[in-house]
Write a protein that holds these residues in place. Structure first.
Motif, PDB file in Angstrom:
ATOM      1  N   GLY A   1     -22.693   3.325 -16.707  1.00 44.76           N
ATOM      2  CA  GLY A   1     -23.037   4.565 -17.402  1.00 44.76           C
ATOM      3  C   GLY A   1     -22.666   5.776 -16.566  1.00 44.76           C
ATOM      4  N   TRP A   2     -22.622   6.939 -17.224  1.00 46.98           N
ATOM      5  CA  TRP A   2     -22.283   8.173 -16.515  1.00 46.98           C
ATOM      6  C   TRP A   2     -23.024   9.349 -17.133  1.00 46.98           C
ATOM      7  N   GLY A   3     -23.096  10.420 -16.324  1.00 45.01           N
ATOM      8  CA  GLY A   3     -23.788  11.621 -16.774  1.00 45.01           C
ATOM      9  C   GLY A   3     -24.532  12.243 -15.607  1.00 45.01           C
ATOM     10  N   GLY A   4     -25.384  13.221 -15.925  1.00 45.35           N
ATOM     11  CA  GLY A   4     -26.111  13.963 -14.898  1.00 45.35           C
ATOM     12  C   GLY A   4     -26.933  13.082 -13.980  1.00 45.35           C
ATOM     13  N   VAL A   5     -27.501  12.000 -14.521  1.00 44.93           N
ATOM     14  CA  VAL A   5     -28.262  11.061 -13.683  1.00 44.93           C
ATOM     15  C   VAL A   5     -27.594   9.685 -13.746  1.00 44.93           C
TER      16      VAL A   5
ATOM     17  N   GLU B   1     -24.254   9.213 -21.783  1.00 38.16           N
ATOM     18  CA  GLU B   1     -25.647   9.457 -22.209  1.00 38.16           C
ATOM     19  C   GLU B   1     -25.649  10.637 -23.164  1.00 38.16           C
ATOM     20  N   TYR B   2     -26.146  10.428 -24.367  1.00 36.02           N
ATOM     21  CA  TYR B   2     -26.188  11.483 -25.380  1.00 36.02           C
ATOM     22  C   TYR B   2     -27.641  11.862 -25.645  1.00 36.02           C
ATOM     23  N   ASN B   3     -27.999  13.095 -25.272  1.00 38.12           N
ATOM     24  CA  ASN B   3     -29.381  13.570 -25.480  1.00 38.12           C
ATOM     25  C   ASN B   3     -30.399  12.554 -24.985  1.00 38.12           C
ATOM     26  N   HIS B   4     -30.183  12.148 -23.744  1.00 31.64           N
ATOM     27  CA  HIS B   4     -31.062  11.208 -23.035  1.00 31.64           C
ATOM     28  C   HIS B   4     -31.136   9.838 -23.708  1.00 31.64           C
ATOM     29  N   GLY B   5     -30.161   9.527 -24.566  1.00 32.55           N
ATOM     30  CA  GLY B   5     -30.217   8.238 -25.261  1.00 32.55           C
ATOM     31  C   GLY B   5     -28.852   7.604 -25.380  1.00 32.55           C
TER      32      GLY B   5
ATOM     33  N   GLY C   1     -18.424   2.175 -25.424  1.00 29.04           N
ATOM     34  CA  GLY C   1     -19.532   2.557 -26.304  1.00 29.04           C
ATOM     35  C   GLY C   1     -19.518   3.999 -26.763  1.00 29.04           C
ATOM     36  N   THR C   2     -18.468   4.753 -26.414  1.00 27.76           N
ATOM     37  CA  THR C   2     -18.319   6.117 -26.923  1.00 27.76           C
ATOM     38  C   THR C   2     -16.949   6.236 -27.579  1.00 27.76           C
ATOM     39  N   THR C   3     -16.853   7.093 -28.582  1.00 26.10           N
ATOM     40  CA  THR C   3     -15.607   7.183 -29.354  1.00 26.10           C
ATOM     41  C   THR C   3     -15.110   8.614 -29.508  1.00 26.10           C
ATOM     42  N   ARG C   4     -15.830   9.590 -28.970  1.00 24.66           N
ATOM     43  CA  ARG C   4     -15.475  10.994 -29.265  1.00 24.66           C
ATOM     44  C   ARG C   4     -14.134  11.360 -28.623  1.00 24.66           C
ATOM     45  N   THR C   5     -13.499  12.376 -29.182  1.00 24.40           N
ATOM     46  CA  THR C   5     -12.266  12.930 -28.628  1.00 24.40           C
ATOM     47  C   THR C   5     -12.527  13.407 -27.203  1.00 24.40           C
TER      48      THR C   5
ATOM     49  N   ARG D   1     -13.177  11.582 -24.567  1.00 22.03           N
ATOM     50  CA  ARG D   1     -14.237  10.800 -23.896  1.00 22.03           C
ATOM     51  C   ARG D   1     -13.874  10.435 -22.451  1.00 22.03           C
ATOM     52  N   PHE D   2     -14.869  10.486 -21.569  1.00 22.52           N
ATOM     53  CA  PHE D   2     -14.697  10.081 -20.170  1.00 22.52           C
ATOM     54  C   PHE D   2     -14.469   8.575 -20.075  1.00 22.52           C
ATOM     55  N   ASN D   3     -14.896   7.869 -21.083  1.00 22.02           N
ATOM     56  CA  ASN D   3     -14.724   6.418 -21.160  1.00 22.02           C
ATOM     57  C   ASN D   3     -13.279   5.996 -20.877  1.00 22.02           C
TER      58      ASN D   3
END
Ligand SMILES: Cc1cc2nc3c(=O)[nH]c(=O)nc-3n(C[C@H](O)[C@H](O)[C@H](O)COP(=O)(O)O)c2cc1C
Length: 193
Positions: free
Chosen positions: A113-117, A84-88, A9-13, A15-17
């Protein structure tokens, strides 16, 4: 064999995905699912600006959207991998969802999912989206916290799954739950045909 699509669900250069998807895919195959990756990078869609797909259904306006729709139709269930991008949720993921509708109906979906929380906020939001798509969002999710993200990013070998060892039980619980829901809903959908 139940067909599960693992949606990146993420595509950025950078990416942790990239680090997560081989692990999840392998574990779902170990669980004897017919699992395949669906990388949204392979579906470069415009920002959604069409009639509602809940109305037009499979009357796809472009070949790329049709390709995505037909691919989603093949699945018995989904595992969405998301940062998680800007809590969304990542816009690219929501945009892909908005281009489709009936393809998701009455199928289960689970989340990693991944991120701070551990992506807790984005996963809760995606569960709400799933309800509108008449899906069954699963309780069991995998939340990847910074203490696992850090060693996973430092590890030189992308197929070194040992960094995920602390959360293997969570992925096992996700797969067990998904198996039950896939069976229940595939049976129910077949009875409708
Ligand atoms: C635009 C943007 C916004 C972010 N916002 C959050 C956030 O709200 N909460 C969080 O835990 N991490 C946030 N992060 C950090 C991401 O969790 C981290 O970059 C993660 O690796 C994103 O997934 P990806 O690498 O697969 O794109 C953000 C990252 C980006 C690029």
């Amino acid at each position: 064999m139940a067909k599960i699509q693992v949606i990146m669900g993420t595509t950025r250069t950078g990416r942790f995905n990239e680090r997560v998807s081989p692990w999840v895919l392998q574990r779902l195959k170990d669980h004897r699912f017919d699992a395949e990756l669906l990388d949204l990078r392979d579906y470069p869609l415009p920002f959604f600006d069409q009639l509602p797909p809940s109305v037009t259904l499979r009357n796809y306006p472009t070949a790329d959207i049709a390709r995505l729709g037909h691919k989603l139709d093949e699945a018995d269930g989904f595992v969405i991998l998301t940062g998680e991008y800007n809590h969304g949720y990542p816009a690219v993921l929501k945009n892909a969802i908005d281009h489709t509708h009936i393809e998701w109906h009455r199928k289960p979906v689970a989340y990693v999912g991944w991120g701070g929380v551990g992506g807790a906020r984005v996963i809760e939001q995606l569960r709400l989206v799933a309800i509108e798509l008449e899906m069954a969002p699963l309780r069991n999710a995998v939340h990847i916290l910074p203490e696992v993200i850090r060693p996973a990013m430092q590890s030189k070998d992308p197929t070194d799954f040992s960094v995920f060892e602390p959360i293997e039980p969570k992925l096992k619980a996700l797969a067990d739950g998904l198996e039950w829901w896939v069976r229940a809903l595939a049976t129910a959908r077949a009875a409708d045909d």
